[in-house]
Design a protein around this motif. Structure first.
Motif, short mmCIF file in Angstrom:
data_model
loop_
_atom_site.label_atom_id
_atom_site.label_comp_id
_atom_site.label_asym_id
_atom_site.label_seq_id
_atom_site.Cartn_x
_atom_site.Cartn_y
_atom_site.Cartn_z
N GLY A 89 0.82 -1.21 0.00
CA GLY A 89 0.00 0.00 0.00
C GLY A 89 0.85 1.26 0.00
O GLY A 89 0.55 2.23 -0.69
N VAL A 90 1.94 1.26 0.77
CA VAL A 90 2.86 2.40 0.79
C VAL A 90 3.46 2.61 -0.59
O VAL A 90 3.58 3.75 -1.07
N GLY A 102 -4.80 5.62 -3.28
CA GLY A 102 -4.67 4.41 -4.08
C GLY A 102 -4.27 3.20 -3.28
O GLY A 102 -4.89 2.13 -3.38
N GLY A 103 -3.22 3.32 -2.46
CA GLY A 103 -2.77 2.19 -1.66
C GLY A 103 -3.78 1.76 -0.62
O GLY A 103 -3.88 0.57 -0.29
N ASP A 104 -4.56 2.71 -0.10
CA ASP A 104 -5.56 2.37 0.91
C ASP A 104 -6.70 1.55 0.31
O ASP A 104 -7.19 0.61 0.93
N VAL A 105 -7.11 1.91 -0.89
CA VAL A 105 -8.15 1.14 -1.56
C VAL A 105 -7.67 -0.28 -1.81
O VAL A 105 -8.40 -1.26 -1.62
N ALA A 108 -7.79 -2.35 1.45
CA ALA A 108 -9.14 -2.80 1.78
C ALA A 108 -9.55 -3.97 0.89
O ALA A 108 -10.17 -4.94 1.36
N TRP A 109 -9.22 -3.88 -0.39
CA TRP A 109 -9.55 -4.97 -1.33
C TRP A 109 -8.82 -6.26 -0.94
O TRP A 109 -9.40 -7.35 -0.92
N ALA A 110 -7.52 -6.14 -0.61
CA ALA A 110 -6.74 -7.32 -0.24
C ALA A 110 -7.26 -7.94 1.05
O ALA A 110 -7.33 -9.17 1.20
N LEU A 111 -7.65 -7.09 2.01
CA LEU A 111 -8.18 -7.60 3.27
C LEU A 111 -9.51 -8.31 3.06
O LEU A 111 -9.80 -9.33 3.70
#
Length: 319
Positions: A89-90, A102-105, A108-111
């Protein structure tokens, strides 16, 4: 219609890149390109390397905080998975438009793919960002209290004689209120929603799942992660010859980091440098050193980006 979405994303990327470049060019032109180049060319490699190591350590602490939030939402992910996912994400935040979006989305998708429902997965990432901002405000406010009591003139504060104590007391009270605010909000939110709305079920879950223990975890993890992040910024400052004390830099880092997280520009470039030049002028730091420090600090995220290429460990089968 299929062509419009990629085209729209491409235009948005170009616009954000243009914003970052325009801010940087205008800032460097005002300061003097040669001054900034000379500052960076003379950077101490030892301090610069220490700053990079501290930046990696800070992201490791942030990954631990995010995993603790996921546990608070009654879901388990392995530590190696959480660390690699956070580093990825970083890396995406460093190269995608919109600062930290972008990395935060992606996180969430990966989680969600580990078995957590979308409301809780997205809430964990949102709360992680809020927790980071919370820790930054607590750290900056706490250091500001100490700074005001020790030497009010060091921050160039225009306070009436004898007003430092009152200002420090007001900031101290605000820090204490802010520290306790999440628990109060959880109790209020759980009472108001009653778990009626499905999407807000995670709020009730937080309020009912050992809130005091998890609140302490988030408090320590957020303040600790931000303290290490400020230390990375401090090392970058020392690398370019800006003799700033860490405890003076902590309050100044609040607007700098907030500016870097604004969803304009690319990866925080431009907004972070402009904020650094404006804020650090109050501490007597020359603009060339302030911008050079900020550019070096921004490079830490780019240098960490290859960590996002590490293979994502397979999550456990049962969540």
């Amino acid at each position: 219609m299929r062509l419009k979405a990629p085209l729209g994303r491409g235009v948005k990327l170009l616009l954000r890149l243009a914003v970052s470049l325009a801010l940087l060019v205008a800032l460097l032109h005002a300061i003097g390109w040669s001054n900034v180049v000379h500052t960076l060319a003379g950077a101490d490699p030892g301090w610069a390397a220490l700053g990079l190591l501290l930046a990696v350590l800070a992201n490791t602490a942030c990954a631990w905080r995010w995993r603790a939030l996921v546990r608070w939402l009654r879901h388990e992910v392995a530590w190696p998975w959480a660390w690699v996912a956070y580093q990825r994400g970083v890396a995406l935040n460093a190269v995608l438009p919109g600062a930290t979006v972008g990395g935060d989305v992606w996180r969430a998708w990966a989680l969600q793919r580990t078995g957590l429902d979308w409301p809780r997965a997205s809430a964990s990432v949102l709360l992680d960002r809020i927790s980071g901002l919370w820790g930054l405000a607590l750290l900056g406010g706490g250091c500001a209290v100490g700074a005001l009591l020790a030497d009010g003139t060091a921050l160039r504060l225009t306070l009436a004689p004898g007003g430092r104590g009152a200002t420090a007391a007001a900031v101290g009270v605000a820090v204490l209120v802010l520290a306790w605010l999440p628990r109060a909000l959880l109790r209020w939110g759980a009472a108001r929603s009653g778990g009626r709305h499905p999407w807000w079920g995670w709020w009730t879950m937080l309020a009912q799942h050992e809130p005091l223990r998890h609140w302490r975890q988030q408090l320590l993890a957020s303040v600790g992660a931000q303290a290490v992040t400020v230390a990375a910024l401090w090392a970058a400052a020392l690398a370019v010859g800006a003799p700033l004390a860490w405890w003076w830099l902590a309050p100044a880092a609040v607007p700098i980091f907030v500016a870097a997280a604004l969803p304009v520009g690319l990866g925080g470039w431009g907004t972070r440098e402009a904020a650094s030049a404006a804020v650090l002028a109050w501490l007597g730091v020359p603009a060339a050193q302030a911008v050079g420090m900020s550019l070096l600090f921004g490079a830490y995220a780019l240098l960490q980006a290859p960590l996002g290429l590490l293979p994502l460990p397979r999550p456990p089968s049962g969540a």
